[in-house]
Motif scaffolding. Sequence first.
Motif, mmCIF file in Angstrom:
data_model
loop_
_atom_site.group_PDB
_atom_site.id
_atom_site.type_symbol
_atom_site.label_atom_id
_atom_site.label_comp_id
_atom_site.label_asym_id
_atom_site.label_seq_id
_atom_site.Cartn_x
_atom_site.Cartn_y
_atom_site.Cartn_z
ATOM 1 N N SER A 187 3.777 -6.600 0.802
ATOM 2 C CA SER A 187 5.063 -6.404 1.476
ATOM 3 C C SER A 187 6.002 -7.510 1.027
ATOM 4 C CB SER A 187 4.886 -6.446 2.997
ATOM 5 O OG SER A 187 4.098 -5.356 3.421
ATOM 6 N N GLY A 221 0.783 -1.231 0.000
ATOM 7 C CA GLY A 221 0.000 0.000 0.000
ATOM 8 C C GLY A 221 0.815 1.281 0.000
ATOM 9 N N LYS A 222 2.119 1.200 0.187
ATOM 10 C CA LYS A 222 2.962 2.387 0.215
ATOM 11 C C LYS A 222 3.416 2.736 -1.209
ATOM 12 C CE LYS A 222 7.020 4.391 2.412
ATOM 13 N NZ LYS A 222 8.129 4.203 3.330
ATOM 14 N N THR A 223 3.504 4.036 -1.511
ATOM 15 C CA THR A 223 3.959 4.496 -2.816
ATOM 16 C C THR A 223 5.412 4.940 -2.713
ATOM 17 O OG1 THR A 223 1.735 5.192 -3.441
ATOM 18 C CG2 THR A 223 3.560 6.153 -4.689
ATOM 19 N N TYR A 224 6.204 4.521 -3.687
ATOM 20 C CA TYR A 224 7.628 4.836 -3.758
ATOM 21 C C TYR A 224 7.873 5.632 -5.037
ATOM 22 C CZ TYR A 224 7.900 1.259 -0.176
ATOM 23 O OH TYR A 224 7.715 0.529 0.974
ATOM 24 N N TYR A 225 8.816 6.548 -5.006
ATOM 25 C CA TYR A 225 9.119 7.386 -6.166
ATOM 26 C C TYR A 225 10.517 7.050 -6.665
ATOM 27 C CZ TYR A 225 4.831 9.660 -5.043
ATOM 28 O OH TYR A 225 3.494 9.887 -4.802
ATOM 29 N N ALA A 249 6.146 7.093 -9.915
ATOM 30 C CA ALA A 249 5.438 6.617 -8.723
ATOM 31 C C ALA A 249 5.111 5.138 -8.909
ATOM 32 C CB ALA A 249 4.162 7.412 -8.519
ATOM 33 N N TRP A 250 5.410 4.336 -7.891
ATOM 34 C CA TRP A 250 5.142 2.900 -7.915
ATOM 35 C C TRP A 250 4.584 2.500 -6.565
ATOM 36 C CZ3 TRP A 250 7.078 -1.248 -5.070
ATOM 37 C CH2 TRP A 250 6.799 -2.514 -5.565
ATOM 38 N N SER A 251 3.470 1.772 -6.566
ATOM 39 C CA SER A 251 2.826 1.340 -5.317
ATOM 40 C C SER A 251 3.001 -0.164 -5.132
ATOM 41 C CB SER A 251 1.345 1.684 -5.336
ATOM 42 O OG SER A 251 1.181 3.080 -5.380
ATOM 43 N N ALA A 252 3.377 -0.542 -3.925
ATOM 44 C CA ALA A 252 3.564 -1.958 -3.594
ATOM 45 C C ALA A 252 2.212 -2.603 -3.342
ATOM 46 C CB ALA A 252 4.450 -2.088 -2.367
ATOM 47 N N ASP A 253 1.946 -3.717 -4.012
ATOM 48 C CA ASP A 253 0.683 -4.423 -3.777
ATOM 49 C C ASP A 253 0.788 -5.409 -2.621
ATOM 50 O OD1 ASP A 253 2.287 -6.215 -5.130
ATOM 51 O OD2 ASP A 253 0.797 -6.774 -6.620
#
Length: 81
Positions: A55, A19-23, A49-53
């Motif tokens: 962990s 659920g976290k977004t990484y740039y 921007a990339w969001s983890a689906d």
Amino acid sequence: MSEPVVAQKSPIPVEVEAGKTYYWCSCGRSKDQPFCDGSHKGTGFTPLAWSADKSATVYFCACKHTKNPPLCDGSHKALDD
């Protein structure tokens, strides 16, 4: 647009949180690889921007030549030394 800077010729493993977004840094200039620190300003590059689906450990591209951004696809193996 110019070519990105090759930050390194191997992927960077990162423990991501669901659920976290990484740039992801697409220019290769960031001092906070594989993530953006704003160093792209004036280059024509922008962070992705990339969001983890889920962990997990994810391998982000550091050569900036992946065909599957922001994740490593092995493109670094074909780069000249």
